[in-house]
Scaffold this motif. Structure first.
Motif, PDB file in Angstrom:
ATOM      1  N   ARG A 132       5.063  -6.333   6.035  1.00  0.00           N
ATOM      2  CA  ARG A 132       3.673  -6.812   6.156  1.00  0.00           C
ATOM      3  C   ARG A 132       2.763  -5.707   6.699  1.00  0.00           C
ATOM      4  O   ARG A 132       1.645  -5.511   6.216  1.00  0.00           O
ATOM      5  N   ALA A 133       3.217  -4.998   7.713  1.00  0.00           N
ATOM      6  CA  ALA A 133       2.415  -3.918   8.296  1.00  0.00           C
ATOM      7  C   ALA A 133       2.159  -2.831   7.257  1.00  0.00           C
ATOM      8  O   ALA A 133       1.043  -2.297   7.156  1.00  0.00           O
ATOM      9  N   HIS A 134       3.207  -2.495   6.482  1.00  0.00           N
ATOM     10  CA  HIS A 134       3.045  -1.487   5.437  1.00  0.00           C
ATOM     11  C   HIS A 134       2.037  -1.956   4.372  1.00  0.00           C
ATOM     12  O   HIS A 134       1.177  -1.181   3.932  1.00  0.00           O
ATOM     13  N   LEU A 135       2.108  -3.214   3.957  1.00  0.00           N
ATOM     14  CA  LEU A 135       1.165  -3.763   2.980  1.00  0.00           C
ATOM     15  C   LEU A 135      -0.258  -3.780   3.529  1.00  0.00           C
ATOM     16  O   LEU A 135      -1.220  -3.481   2.809  1.00  0.00           O
ATOM     17  N   LEU A 136      -0.416  -4.125   4.806  1.00  0.00           N
ATOM     18  CA  LEU A 136      -1.747  -4.135   5.421  1.00  0.00           C
ATOM     19  C   LEU A 136      -2.319  -2.724   5.472  1.00  0.00           C
ATOM     20  O   LEU A 136      -3.511  -2.515   5.203  1.00  0.00           O
ATOM     21  N   ARG A 137      -1.466  -1.733   5.825  1.00  0.00           N
ATOM     22  CA  ARG A 137      -1.916  -0.343   5.848  1.00  0.00           C
ATOM     23  C   ARG A 137      -2.333   0.105   4.447  1.00  0.00           C
ATOM     24  O   ARG A 137      -3.367   0.736   4.259  1.00  0.00           O
TER      25      ARG A 137
END
Length: 167
Positions: free
Chosen positions: A27-32
C-alpha cells in the motif's frame, strides 16, 4: 488464508496451514507511486499551460503593441497613414481597421477644424476692415459736421446688417 493440511493416500487431516502477509508495504509503495504520478501529471499540466500562455502572449503582444502605438500617434495629433499591420488574429485585424477608420475621421475633423478656423479668421479680418472703414468715414463726417458741413453721408455698403444700419 486458512487451508487444511492433509497427508497420505487417504488425505488424513494433519493440521491447518495459515498463509498471510503484511500488505502495508505494498500500500505504501502504491501511494508513493500514485503521488509521483500525480506530481508528474500536475507538472506536465502546468508546463503545458505555461507553454500555451507564452505562445498566446507572444502571438498577441506584437500586434497589441502596434495598435497601442497607433492609438498614441492619434492622441498626439499625427493622422498620417500607419504602416501596414501584420496582425494574424481576426480580432486584431478588426481593431486595426477600427483604428484606421478613427484615424480617417480624426484627419477629416482636423482638416474641417482648420478650414473653419481659416474662415473665422477671414470673417474677422473682413469685419475689422469694415469697422475701420466705418470708423474713418464717420470720423470724417463728424469732423465736417463740427465745421458746419452736414452734407456728409456714408456711401459705403456693408455686408453686416448691424454695421449697415449704423452707417
Amino acid at each position: 488464508t486458512l487451508a487444511t493440511a492433509t497427508f497420505g493416500s487417504d488425505a488424513t487431516a494433519v493440521g491447518v496451514l495459515q498463509i498471510g502477509w503484511d500488505t502495508s508495504a505494498i500500500r505504501a509503495h502504491l501511494l508513493r507511486a500514485g503521488a509521483i504520478l500525480l506530481g508528474i501529471g500536475t507538472a506536465g499540466s502546468i508546463a503545458f499551460g505555461l507553454g500555451v500562455y507564452l505562445f498566446a502572449t507572444a502571438a498577441l503582444r506584437g500586434p497589441l503593441r502596434n495598435l497601442l502605438r497607433e492609438i498614441e500617434r492619434l492622441e498626439s495629433g499625427d493622422y498620417s497613414p500607419p504602416l501596414q499591420s501584420n496582425a494574424q488574429v481576426t480580432e486584431m485585424k478588426a481593431i486595426g481597421a477600427g483604428i484606421e477608420g478613427l484615424r480617417l475621421r480624426l484627419d477629416e475633423a482636423d482638416t474641417l477644424r482648420q478650414q473653419n478656423q481659416e474662415a473665422r479668421d477671414q470673417a474677422e479680418a473682413h469685419r475689422t476692415s469694415m469697422l475701420t472703414t466705418l470708423d474713418t468715414t464717420v470720423g470724417r463726417i463728424v469732423a465736417a459736421a463740427q465745421n458746419g458741413d452736414f452734407s456728409g453721408r456714408v456711401a459705403e455698403r456693408f455686408d453686416d446688417d448691424s454695421l449697415q444700419s449704423l452707417a
